[in-house]
Structures are given as C-alpha cells and as structure tokens.
Design a protein around this motif. Structure first.
Motif, PDB file in Angstrom:
ATOM      1  N   PRO A 153       0.828  -1.213   0.000  1.00 52.22           N
ATOM      2  CA  PRO A 153       0.000   0.000   0.000  1.00 52.22           C
ATOM      3  C   PRO A 153       0.861   1.263   0.000  1.00 52.22           C
ATOM      4  CG  PRO A 153      -0.748  -1.555   1.674  1.00 52.22           C
ATOM      5  CD  PRO A 153       0.569  -2.066   1.178  1.00 52.22           C
ATOM      6  N   TYR A 154       0.383   2.292  -0.705  1.00 51.64           N
ATOM      7  CA  TYR A 154       1.041   3.593  -0.639  1.00 51.64           C
ATOM      8  C   TYR A 154       0.963   4.122   0.788  1.00 51.64           C
ATOM      9  CZ  TYR A 154       2.188   5.001  -5.428  1.00 51.64           C
ATOM     10  OH  TYR A 154       2.776   5.125  -6.662  1.00 51.64           O
ATOM     11  N   MET A 155       2.017   4.818   1.179  1.00 54.33           N
ATOM     12  CA  MET A 155       2.066   5.497   2.467  1.00 54.33           C
ATOM     13  C   MET A 155       2.272   6.980   2.211  1.00 54.33           C
ATOM     14  SD  MET A 155       4.354   4.291   5.680  1.00 54.33           S
ATOM     15  CE  MET A 155       4.629   5.327   7.095  1.00 54.33           C
ATOM     16  N   PHE A 156       2.027   7.801   3.222  1.00 56.25           N
ATOM     17  CA  PHE A 156       2.142   9.249   3.025  1.00 56.25           C
ATOM     18  C   PHE A 156       3.547   9.672   2.628  1.00 56.25           C
ATOM     19  CE2 PHE A 156       3.351   8.674   7.424  1.00 56.25           C
ATOM     20  CZ  PHE A 156       4.291   9.655   7.688  1.00 56.25           C
ATOM     21  N   THR A 157       4.545   8.849   2.934  1.00 49.30           N
ATOM     22  CA  THR A 157       5.927   9.215   2.609  1.00 49.30           C
ATOM     23  C   THR A 157       6.289   8.962   1.149  1.00 49.30           C
ATOM     24  OG1 THR A 157       6.555   7.029   3.440  1.00 49.30           O
ATOM     25  CG2 THR A 157       6.838   8.905   4.940  1.00 49.30           C
ATOM     26  N   ASP A 158       5.526   8.098   0.444  1.00 47.09           N
ATOM     27  CA  ASP A 158       5.917   7.783  -0.938  1.00 47.09           C
ATOM     28  C   ASP A 158       4.815   8.053  -1.965  1.00 47.09           C
ATOM     29  OD1 ASP A 158       4.213   5.650  -0.446  1.00 47.09           O
ATOM     30  OD2 ASP A 158       5.799   4.133  -0.369  1.00 47.09           O
ATOM     31  N   PHE A 159       3.701   8.624  -1.544  1.00 50.55           N
ATOM     32  CA  PHE A 159       2.628   8.947  -2.481  1.00 50.55           C
ATOM     33  C   PHE A 159       3.088  10.077  -3.413  1.00 50.55           C
ATOM     34  CE2 PHE A 159      -1.718  10.563  -3.566  1.00 50.55           C
ATOM     35  CZ  PHE A 159      -2.218   9.370  -4.060  1.00 50.55           C
ATOM     36  N   PRO A 160       2.779  10.017  -4.711  1.00 45.50           N
ATOM     37  CA  PRO A 160       3.300  11.010  -5.670  1.00 45.50           C
ATOM     38  C   PRO A 160       2.900  12.451  -5.328  1.00 45.50           C
ATOM     39  CG  PRO A 160       2.343   9.127  -6.828  1.00 45.50           C
ATOM     40  CD  PRO A 160       1.983   8.966  -5.382  1.00 45.50           C
ATOM     41  N   ASN A 161       3.856  13.358  -5.414  1.00 49.22           N
ATOM     42  CA  ASN A 161       3.600  14.763  -5.062  1.00 49.22           C
ATOM     43  C   ASN A 161       2.560  15.461  -5.939  1.00 49.22           C
ATOM     44  OD1 ASN A 161       5.214  14.800  -2.817  1.00 49.22           O
ATOM     45  ND2 ASN A 161       7.011  15.607  -3.872  1.00 49.22           N
ATOM     46  N   PRO A 162       2.527  15.216  -7.274  1.00 54.16           N
ATOM     47  CA  PRO A 162       1.500  15.909  -8.069  1.00 54.16           C
ATOM     48  C   PRO A 162       0.082  15.641  -7.563  1.00 54.16           C
ATOM     49  CG  PRO A 162       3.161  14.990  -9.520  1.00 54.16           C
ATOM     50  CD  PRO A 162       3.470  14.470  -8.145  1.00 54.16           C
ATOM     51  N   ALA A 163      -0.193  14.394  -7.176  1.00 57.69           N
ATOM     52  CA  ALA A 163      -1.516  14.074  -6.632  1.00 57.69           C
ATOM     53  C   ALA A 163      -1.699  14.710  -5.258  1.00 57.69           C
ATOM     54  CB  ALA A 163      -1.699  12.563  -6.550  1.00 57.69           C
ATOM     55  N   LYS A 164      -0.636  14.731  -4.455  1.00 56.19           N
ATOM     56  CA  LYS A 164      -0.716  15.339  -3.122  1.00 56.19           C
ATOM     57  C   LYS A 164      -1.185  16.789  -3.204  1.00 56.19           C
ATOM     58  CE  LYS A 164       2.759  12.874  -0.362  1.00 56.19           C
ATOM     59  NZ  LYS A 164       4.096  12.981   0.256  1.00 56.19           N
TER      60      LYS A 164
END
Length: 254
Positions: A71-82
């Motif tokens: 699962p994606y975690m907040f540390t590796d989720f893509p910045n453009p989507a963030k």
C-alpha cells in the motif's frame, strides 16, 4: 494518505485524519500558558486536529503502490496528486477559520518547498498568495506568535506520528527512523529549552517523554485496521481494507 506498518503477512493501516485527531487530543491537554494568546487557542486547536483533513475521504479507499507491491504510504505517495488533496484540505479548513487555514497552508507548503516539480512549485506559489490574503484579513496578526503556534502544530503532528508509526512496546533501536533521536522542537518553542524531546516506549501501553508540557498523563486510543496480505492478493487492496475489522490500541503518555 495512510500510515502503514508492515507485519508478517499483514499491514497495519491507520487513516491520516485519525492521526490528526490524536494530535488534536494531545494539543487540547497542553498547559494553557503555552498558547500565548487565549483568543487564538481554539483556531490553533482546530488547525492541529484538522491538519490532515486532505486525506479524510481519500483514506477510505487506500491506494496500491505497484512498484513496491504494497500500500502507498504518506511518505511515498506522488507529489503531483498530493497537491490536489492538500489544496482541498486547506480550502475546507479555510471555510471554518482563517487562522487555522493559515497554519495548515504553511504546514503543507513546507513539505513541497524544495520539490522542483512543476505541480509542487505551482502549489507553493498558490499557497503563498493565499497566506498573504489571509494575513491581510486577520486582525492583529503577529508573526512571532504565529511561529509558536506553527511550532505546536509540527510538534503534535510528530508526537502523534510517533505513536502511530511505531509498534507498541518497540525497543529504541527498532523505532521508526524518524524518531530514533527524539522528537524535534522548532526554535520558537523556547519553553522546552531543548532542540529534541526524548521519547520511548516503556511497555506496550505506555510512552514516556523526558519533557512533559501537559498537566497530567494522557490516555490515547489508536484506531487501526489489520489487513492480511492474503486478502489483498485475493480481493484487491480496497476490498480487503473495507472488510478488515477496526482494532483499537490504548496508550498512556506520561
């Protein structure tokens, strides 16, 4: 985006908004004198409790990281989507309180300040403009006091993350790398007289700090889901997460 701990054959998953609400509960126990201005206490508490509102709906159906096969975690989720979710979260907070929105805007902006990506830099520019407009609308804005309040947001974000990222009762050497050297203290929080607060798990239900800015011990309940990897392989992450039982973990902070 989720807080995820990996165990043998399963993932422990905690929603970011729940972690933020723990931050808010901790902040509500802070000694009153540390807020500096009574009139700003409620907006500061609102900002701390809602600083991860961006993820409130998103975390109901977690994302799968196909590169890492977990699962994606907040540390590796893509910045453009963030940036899309960050903006939404700040917009929602701004509808409730301008000062709280200013704190949340500063928080998210600092995450992406040094990311050269186009989406990140556009987000930073947009938020800097938002911050100027909010400051112009606020009465008696004081940057020094704001810096203290933002320092508290950072501190309670870190303290709650410490409780959520680590396995209960973990030894110091096996703690999450974010906190092996303690919880960092921003310069404006002069009350601490230190740059880092030492913290450790005394046992599986007790966490001790060497500097304690609260009136008394605090009891926290962490809500999390234990999602079997087998269920993910059979049904996909979203269905496996939705079907997993919600567990609670009790922790006392002393």
């Amino acid at each position: 985006m989720m807080i995820v701990r990996e165990r043998q054959n399963k993932y422990i998953m905690i929603e970011q908004d729940h972690h933020a609400r723990i931050s808010g509960q901790l902040a509500a126990n802070l000694k009153d004198s540390f807020f500096l201005e009574e009139r700003l206490k409620q907006p500061v508490l609102f900002a701390i409790e809602n600083h991860d509102f961006a993820w409130k709906m998103i975390d109901k159906q977690p994302f799968w990281n196909d590169r890492k096969q977990k699962p994606y975690m907040f540390t590796d989720f893509p910045n453009p989507a963030k940036t899309v979710f960050y903006k939404h979260g700040i917009d929602e907070v701004e509808q409730h309180n301008l000062y709280a929105a200013l704190l949340c805007s500063e928080h998210y902006t600092r995450f992406l300040l040094n990311d050269p990506g186009e989406e990140s830099q556009l987000f930073v520019q947009h938020e800097r403009e938002r911050q100027k407009q909010i400051i112009n609308r606020l009465e008696a804005y004081d940057k020094n006091i704001f810096d203290v309040h933002y320092g508290w947001l950072q501190f309670f974000d870190s303290l709650s993350l410490y409780l959520c990222l680590n396995e209960p009762g973990v030894s110091k050497e096996d703690e999450h790398p974010f906190f092996k050297n303690g919880i960092p203290i921003s310069q404006p929080l002069t009350f601490f007289h230190t740059k880092k607060v030492s913290i450790y798990w005394k046992d599986s239900q007790t966490v001790e700090m060497n500097v304690f800015p609260f009136n008394s011990p605090i009891d926290i309940t962490i809500q999390q889901k234990s999602v079997p990897q087998k269920a993910i392989a059979e049904n996909g992450l979203i269905k496996a997460y939705e079907q997993a039982e919600l567990d609670t973990v009790s922790v006392r902070l002393t």
